[in-house]
Design a protein around this motif. Structure first.
Motif, PDB file in Angstrom:
ATOM      1  N   LYS A 191       3.150 -30.580  26.850  1.00 30.06           N
ATOM      2  CA  LYS A 191       4.484 -29.962  26.013  1.00 30.06           C
ATOM      3  C   LYS A 191       3.630 -30.193  25.353  1.00 30.06           C
ATOM      4  O   LYS A 191       3.864 -31.010  23.897  1.00 30.06           O
ATOM      5  CB  LYS A 191       5.203 -31.270  26.075  1.00 30.06           C
ATOM      6  CG  LYS A 191       5.836 -31.749  27.456  1.00 30.06           C
ATOM      7  CD  LYS A 191       7.048 -32.693  27.531  1.00 30.06           C
ATOM      8  CE  LYS A 191       7.921 -33.303  28.375  1.00 30.06           C
ATOM      9  NZ  LYS A 191       7.246 -33.262  30.022  1.00 30.06           N
ATOM     10  N   THR A 192       3.023 -28.800  24.827  1.00 29.50           N
ATOM     11  CA  THR A 192       1.885 -28.677  23.742  1.00 29.50           C
ATOM     12  C   THR A 192       2.201 -26.844  23.661  1.00 29.50           C
ATOM     13  O   THR A 192       1.567 -26.198  24.593  1.00 29.50           O
ATOM     14  CB  THR A 192       1.206 -29.568  23.598  1.00 29.50           C
ATOM     15  OG1 THR A 192       0.801 -30.523  23.879  1.00 29.50           O
ATOM     16  CG2 THR A 192      -0.260 -28.772  22.947  1.00 29.50           C
ATOM     17  N   THR A 240      -2.048 -24.069  20.145  1.00 29.04           N
ATOM     18  CA  THR A 240      -2.903 -25.691  20.595  1.00 29.04           C
ATOM     19  C   THR A 240      -4.118 -25.168  21.157  1.00 29.04           C
ATOM     20  O   THR A 240      -5.013 -26.087  21.573  1.00 29.04           O
ATOM     21  CB  THR A 240      -2.268 -27.210  19.435  1.00 29.04           C
ATOM     22  OG1 THR A 240      -1.162 -26.664  18.756  1.00 29.04           O
ATOM     23  CG2 THR A 240      -2.838 -28.076  20.112  1.00 29.04           C
ATOM     24  N   LEU A 241      -3.278 -25.169  22.951  1.00 26.56           N
ATOM     25  CA  LEU A 241      -4.075 -25.523  23.903  1.00 26.56           C
ATOM     26  C   LEU A 241      -5.457 -24.056  23.695  1.00 26.56           C
ATOM     27  O   LEU A 241      -6.272 -24.979  24.239  1.00 26.56           O
ATOM     28  CB  LEU A 241      -3.245 -25.215  25.050  1.00 26.56           C
ATOM     29  CG  LEU A 241      -2.002 -26.473  25.003  1.00 26.56           C
ATOM     30  CD1 LEU A 241      -1.591 -25.827  26.392  1.00 26.56           C
ATOM     31  CD2 LEU A 241      -2.689 -27.897  25.612  1.00 26.56           C
ATOM     32  N   VAL A 242      -5.063 -23.153  23.495  1.00 22.94           N
ATOM     33  CA  VAL A 242      -5.763 -22.289  23.504  1.00 22.94           C
ATOM     34  C   VAL A 242      -7.235 -22.989  22.705  1.00 22.94           C
ATOM     35  O   VAL A 242      -8.108 -22.751  22.827  1.00 22.94           O
ATOM     36  CB  VAL A 242      -5.997 -20.361  22.850  1.00 22.94           C
ATOM     37  CG1 VAL A 242      -6.933 -19.920  22.387  1.00 22.94           C
ATOM     38  CG2 VAL A 242      -4.083 -20.309  23.840  1.00 22.94           C
ATOM     39  N   MET A 269      -1.279 -20.805  31.647  1.00 25.75           N
ATOM     40  CA  MET A 269      -1.473 -21.013  30.536  1.00 25.75           C
ATOM     41  C   MET A 269       0.134 -21.674  29.894  1.00 25.75           C
ATOM     42  O   MET A 269      -0.053 -22.717  29.497  1.00 25.75           O
ATOM     43  CB  MET A 269      -2.177 -20.212  29.521  1.00 25.75           C
ATOM     44  CG  MET A 269      -1.819 -20.324  27.690  1.00 25.75           C
ATOM     45  SD  MET A 269      -2.159 -22.243  27.486  1.00 25.75           S
ATOM     46  CE  MET A 269      -4.398 -21.447  27.950  1.00 25.75           C
ATOM     47  N   LEU A 270       0.759 -20.938  30.231  1.00 29.04           N
ATOM     48  CA  LEU A 270       2.327 -21.292  30.248  1.00 29.04           C
ATOM     49  C   LEU A 270       2.744 -22.838  30.597  1.00 29.04           C
ATOM     50  O   LEU A 270       3.581 -23.015  30.156  1.00 29.04           O
ATOM     51  CB  LEU A 270       3.165 -19.976  30.324  1.00 29.04           C
ATOM     52  CG  LEU A 270       3.092 -18.723  30.334  1.00 29.04           C
ATOM     53  CD1 LEU A 270       4.174 -17.465  30.218  1.00 29.04           C
ATOM     54  CD2 LEU A 270       3.021 -19.135  28.279  1.00 29.04           C
ATOM     55  N   LYS A 271       1.803 -22.283  32.100  1.00 27.56           N
ATOM     56  CA  LYS A 271       2.221 -23.618  33.166  1.00 27.56           C
ATOM     57  C   LYS A 271       1.621 -25.052  31.995  1.00 27.56           C
ATOM     58  O   LYS A 271       2.058 -25.797  32.519  1.00 27.56           O
ATOM     59  CB  LYS A 271       2.162 -23.753  33.959  1.00 27.56           C
ATOM     60  CG  LYS A 271       2.074 -24.543  34.657  1.00 27.56           C
ATOM     61  CD  LYS A 271       1.571 -24.441  36.908  1.00 27.56           C
ATOM     62  CE  LYS A 271       1.158 -26.046  37.347  1.00 27.56           C
ATOM     63  NZ  LYS A 271       0.880 -25.350  38.573  1.00 27.56           N
ATOM     64  N   LEU A 272       0.009 -25.056  31.679  1.00 30.67           N
ATOM     65  CA  LEU A 272      -0.072 -25.699  30.935  1.00 30.67           C
ATOM     66  C   LEU A 272       0.830 -26.224  29.695  1.00 30.67           C
ATOM     67  O   LEU A 272       1.204 -27.357  29.731  1.00 30.67           O
ATOM     68  CB  LEU A 272      -1.384 -25.843  30.846  1.00 30.67           C
ATOM     69  CG  LEU A 272      -2.287 -26.811  29.647  1.00 30.67           C
ATOM     70  CD1 LEU A 272      -2.736 -27.488  30.623  1.00 30.67           C
ATOM     71  CD2 LEU A 272      -3.969 -25.714  29.516  1.00 30.67           C
ATOM     72  N   ARG A 287     -10.558 -33.226  21.475  1.00 30.03           N
ATOM     73  CA  ARG A 287      -9.917 -33.778  20.706  1.00 30.03           C
ATOM     74  C   ARG A 287      -8.761 -33.981  20.764  1.00 30.03           C
ATOM     75  O   ARG A 287      -7.495 -33.248  20.120  1.00 30.03           O
ATOM     76  CB  ARG A 287     -10.309 -32.760  19.778  1.00 30.03           C
ATOM     77  CG  ARG A 287     -11.876 -32.619  18.996  1.00 30.03           C
ATOM     78  CD  ARG A 287     -11.511 -33.195  17.464  1.00 30.03           C
ATOM     79  NE  ARG A 287     -13.625 -32.837  16.963  1.00 30.03           N
ATOM     80  CZ  ARG A 287     -13.710 -32.568  15.735  1.00 30.03           C
ATOM     81  NH1 ARG A 287     -12.839 -32.329  14.731  1.00 30.03           N
ATOM     82  NH2 ARG A 287     -14.711 -32.337  15.314  1.00 30.03           N
ATOM     83  N   TRP A 288      -8.210 -34.018  22.304  1.00 32.35           N
ATOM     84  CA  TRP A 288      -7.201 -34.070  22.710  1.00 32.35           C
ATOM     85  C   TRP A 288      -6.098 -36.024  22.401  1.00 32.35           C
ATOM     86  O   TRP A 288      -7.355 -36.230  23.475  1.00 32.35           O
ATOM     87  CB  TRP A 288      -6.883 -34.012  24.263  1.00 32.35           C
ATOM     88  CG  TRP A 288      -5.747 -34.306  24.831  1.00 32.35           C
ATOM     89  CD1 TRP A 288      -5.387 -35.355  25.495  1.00 32.35           C
ATOM     90  CD2 TRP A 288      -4.668 -33.229  24.599  1.00 32.35           C
ATOM     91  NE1 TRP A 288      -3.939 -35.024  25.975  1.00 32.35           N
ATOM     92  CE2 TRP A 288      -3.240 -34.040  25.487  1.00 32.35           C
ATOM     93  CE3 TRP A 288      -4.196 -32.113  23.965  1.00 32.35           C
ATOM     94  CZ2 TRP A 288      -2.019 -33.805  25.998  1.00 32.35           C
ATOM     95  CZ3 TRP A 288      -2.649 -31.349  24.335  1.00 32.35           C
ATOM     96  CH2 TRP A 288      -2.106 -32.010  25.446  1.00 32.35           C
TER      97      TRP A 288
END
Length: 261
Positions: free
Chosen positions: A26-27, A31-33, A18-21, A66-67
């Motif tokens: 750059k988000t 938000t990514l979760v 997740m940290l890599k993603l 919703r990206w």
């Protein structure tokens, strides 16, 4: 109100992938979760058991999540960081079968068992007790053994409103068998019935046409299209057209140098 849920790993927020993603896109992690949650919720509501989302286009995945930035960059990052597993048959949601799919499968089998028990105890309260469905409802003459759909004539509408006997079902299944694959399973028919009930005949026929144009002969491809559109709120062909028009407008705006956030 019935609550539908899915499981996630509590360590997700601090997991290395997740940290890599987060660094790749750059988000921020929160938000990514949330956006991944949209993808997983879509899979859960679609009844996905094995995590297979087929050859779902990158833009479709971006729409579900919703990206608003590059859909290709999103797909590449999800795959590279281990949230999607690529295979010859398409993409799989990593770990879905173990974390959520097994429960979904168990629940479906339990519901099937209860339905079967009820039908045996109350045969007069359920229609569709025949073990065969005639191919002539799909424009053919022979029968398909092993299904639970009652025998009806071509384009016959049941007096009791049984959707399995509706002409729309006959038209969609006939198109699928003629254009995609003549071999159908009971599960395929049941899933197609669900899509017809939610989105209607025309949306299902369009998905079949897209698969034919792409020379895809797997039900998973057609199902992936329909699942994606259903998740986007499509309930009729007009909704589908409106989404496509909005997408084209967005592409036109990007080509004109505008940034959509």
């Amino acid at each position: 109100m019935k609550i539908t849920w899915f499981a996630i790993d509590c360590n997700l927020y601090t997991h290395p992938k997740m940290l890599k993603l987060s660094a790749t896109l750059k988000t921020d992690v929160d938000t990514l979760v949330g956006k991944l949650g949209r993808l997983w919720a879509w899979a859960k509501l679609s009844g996905n058991e094995d995590g297979n989302i087929g050859q779902l286009p990158a833009q479709e995945i971006a729409d579900i999540m919703r990206w608003k930035k590059s859909s290709k960059a999103l797909l590449a990052a999800l795959t590279d960081c281990g949230f999607l597993d690529a295979s010859g048959s398409g993409n799989f949601l990593h770990g879905w079968a173990e974390l959520n799919g097994d429960f979904t499968k168990k629940k479906r089998k339990d519901n099937d068992r209860k339905k079967k028990a009820f039908s045996m105890e109350n045969p007069d309260k359920l229609s569709g007790n025949s073990t065969e469905i005639p191919r002539k409802i799909y424009g053919h003459s022979e029968e398909i053994p092993g299904t639970q759909y009652s025998t009806v004539q071509e384009k016959e509408t049941s007096p009791d409103g049984d959707v399995k006997k509706d002409p729309a079902v006959a038209a969609v299944m006939s198109a699928y068998m003629d254009r995609i694959n003549p071999n159908v399973s009971e599960q395929l028919v049941a899933e197609m019935l669900g899509f017809i009930q939610v989105m209607g005949q025309e949306c299902c026929l369009r998905a079949i046409q897209i698969a034919q144009d792409e020379r895809k002969t797997q039900w998973s491809y057609v199902r992936g299209i329909l699942r994606s559109k259903q998740a986007q709120g499509v309930r009729c062909l007009a909704d589908w057209d409106a989404i496509e028009a909005q997408r084209e407008k967005k592409k036109q705006g990007e080509s004109d140098g505008y940034e959509y956030l």
